[in-house]
Design an enzyme around this catalytic site. Sequence first.
Site, PDB file in Angstrom:
ATOM      1  N   HIS A 162       0.811  -1.214   0.000  1.00  0.00           N
ATOM      2  CA  HIS A 162       0.000   0.000   0.000  1.00  0.00           C
ATOM      3  C   HIS A 162       0.841   1.258   0.000  1.00  0.00           C
ATOM      4  CE1 HIS A 162      -4.083  -1.299  -0.080  1.00  0.00           C
ATOM      5  NE2 HIS A 162      -3.651  -2.398   0.504  1.00  0.00           N
TER       6      HIS A 162
ATOM      7  N   GLU B  63      -6.061  -5.543 -37.163  1.00  0.00           N
ATOM      8  CA  GLU B  63      -4.611  -5.466 -37.374  1.00  0.00           C
ATOM      9  C   GLU B  63      -4.188  -6.056 -38.716  1.00  0.00           C
ATOM     10  OE1 GLU B  63      -2.372  -5.965 -33.355  1.00  0.00           O
ATOM     11  OE2 GLU B  63      -3.886  -7.531 -33.415  1.00  0.00           O
TER      12      GLU B  63
ATOM     13  N   ASP C 210       0.610  -3.251 -36.306  1.00  0.00           N
ATOM     14  CA  ASP C 210       0.548  -4.458 -37.122  1.00  0.00           C
ATOM     15  C   ASP C 210      -0.165  -4.217 -38.443  1.00  0.00           C
ATOM     16  OD1 ASP C 210       1.998  -6.511 -35.854  1.00  0.00           O
ATOM     17  OD2 ASP C 210       0.484  -6.585 -34.266  1.00  0.00           O
TER      18      ASP C 210
ATOM     19  N   CYS D  85      -5.596   1.973 -31.193  1.00  0.00           N
ATOM     20  CA  CYS D  85      -4.706   1.811 -30.044  1.00  0.00           C
ATOM     21  C   CYS D  85      -3.255   1.596 -30.458  1.00  0.00           C
ATOM     22  CB  CYS D  85      -5.182   0.679 -29.126  1.00  0.00           C
ATOM     23  SG  CYS D  85      -5.106  -0.929 -29.898  1.00  0.00           S
TER      24      CYS D  85
HETATM   25  C1  PEP Z   1      -0.761  -2.782 -32.814  1.00  0.00           C
HETATM   26  O1  PEP Z   1      -0.436  -3.748 -33.501  1.00  0.00           O
HETATM   27  O2  PEP Z   1      -0.934  -1.636 -33.272  1.00  0.00           O
HETATM   28  C2  PEP Z   1      -0.980  -2.944 -31.361  1.00  0.00           C
HETATM   29  C3  PEP Z   1      -1.516  -2.001 -30.627  1.00  0.00           C
HETATM   30  O3  PEP Z   1      -0.569  -4.119 -30.807  1.00  0.00           O
HETATM   31  P1  PEP Z   1       0.972  -4.458 -30.461  1.00  0.00           P
HETATM   32  O4  PEP Z   1       1.787  -3.231 -30.752  1.00  0.00           O
HETATM   33  O5  PEP Z   1       1.001  -4.863 -29.050  1.00  0.00           O
HETATM   34  O6  PEP Z   1       1.236  -5.576 -31.411  1.00  0.00           O
HETATM   35 MG    MG Z   2      -0.514  -5.760 -32.668  1.00  0.00          MG
END
Ligand code: PEP
Ligand code: MG
Length: 537
Positions: A188, A427, A451, A498
């Site tokens: 903690h 991806e 990707d 992402c």
């Molecule tokens: C991506 O491929 O954009 C992604 C967010 O996954 P990672 O970079 O972990 O492959």
């Molecule tokens: Mg990826």
Amino acid sequence: MEQFEGKSIFRKIAMGKILFYEKASAVVKREKISDPAAELARLDAAKEKAVHQLQQLYEKAVKEVGEAGAAIFEVHQMMLDDDDYCESIRNMVEQDGVNVEYAVAVTGDNFSQMFASMDDDYMKARAADIKDISERLVRILTGNDSDMSALEEPVILVADDLAPSETVQMDKSKLLGFVTEHGSSNSHTAILARTMNIPALIGVPIQKDWNGKMGIVDGYRGVFIVDPDEEQIAKAKAQMEEEARKAELLKTLKGQKTATKSGREIHLYANIGSVSDTAGALANDAEGIGLFRSEFLYLESDHYPTEEEQFQAYKVVAQNMAGKKVIIRTLDIGADKKVDYFELEPEENPALGYRAIRICLTREEVFRTQLRALLRASAFGNISIMFPMIISVKEVRRIKEILAEVKAELKALDIPYQDVEIGVMIETPAAVIIGEELAKEVDFFSIGTNDLTQYTLAIDRQNPKLDEFYDAHHPAVLRLIQMTIDAGHKGGAWVGICGELGADMELTEQFVKMGIDELSVSPTFILPLREIIRNMD
Ligand code: PEP
Ligand code: MG
């Protein structure tokens, strides 16, 4: 100049005078007593005083770090009334005829050793809490209960270990950072350090003669520098100025909506790779977690993380985010992310090989363990589950079948879970092309541009020789992003990004115009992106 490595609890930098802190240890003597009832009455009075002190600490902590961070002091109050703990003290006083402070000290040692030897990291960390409440009682019983010293000037605190009560009592305006030899990142005190935004290192071999010297806690590199040279001082100063600039930005943008002038709202979430990263996400005002790369739990371990280990990690993230969305991606191992105990065979083309969902759908037990842990944790917050490297509707349907079976197992055992949202990562060009069909199966899409660029341009993202060809701004990639957004919306799914491109500020305006709903980025990009979006028409 000397430099020491440790484990960083909070990524920040601090420079200042070192204060070596030693606990005033109360020496407890074993004494024979003749009136056990009187001893036990002293125990009751001490407990009452301890509860009062803990309540005051709780109230102080609520103001400084919020309810979640302060909760430990409520837990301590409850621990004081734990049946096993109290019975052990009572037995020693009544049966062995010893003084109550001795019985408390011995019971505290025994219980904390018992917790420390447990396998579960969370329970292990509770050893420090038992020690903390026992020392409090002993201090009260021996009349040695002047609480934590007031700090006279800003210092970097160096200590063997710190109890949560010691951390919270300190004058935060004077505490620049802390460095300890012991303590776990689950403790903690570590959690409080994160919520207080104080750079902290654990596992540093400390030395008493550092007292009074100059030190730099570098929470970015996990390094403690004692007696820094001119160059190191200049570098730390520059980093601290940059942090101050960001903190200013935070003040004006914190709590503000991420919306364009015309009122279009974009969700700005954070990408994280570990439980402790949630601190950075919160410190940068993330509206949720858009990608928790759960494979890091596997990469950091030398064995398949158990359901319990995973459950604890996901639960803590969900609790830390306190109701905000937390999207956890299932295991994305393989390609560049190798783990020995998976015993994956070498491949000619690992990026095109046995990875991510392909492993999960062929080693179902590994997948089911993770899904069970995720669903159990969903009862403690707002968790969504996301699946990587999807190329077909068939895969998604199989995933949904397995998920339904795992839910049925939990239901049969009366284990609570929520009906989580599910999403897929986009991806591969294949996933984009069948986007509309995929969208009908799930709640959301998250575009993994790292990707997607690799597979669209046929360029190995790991090969540094190809860096100049790896063009994430390539029109083909941007058109695939537009196609994904359109297909997702048509099929009823919201769409986010992402991959690293989500934080590319040259493209933010374009993404918003394309109709993106969410951007999930490294925490430090959140506020600069909010600023750009709020300035858009
Ligand atoms: C991506 O491929 O954009 C992604 C967010 O996954 P990672 O970079 O972990 O492959
Ligand atoms: Mg990826």
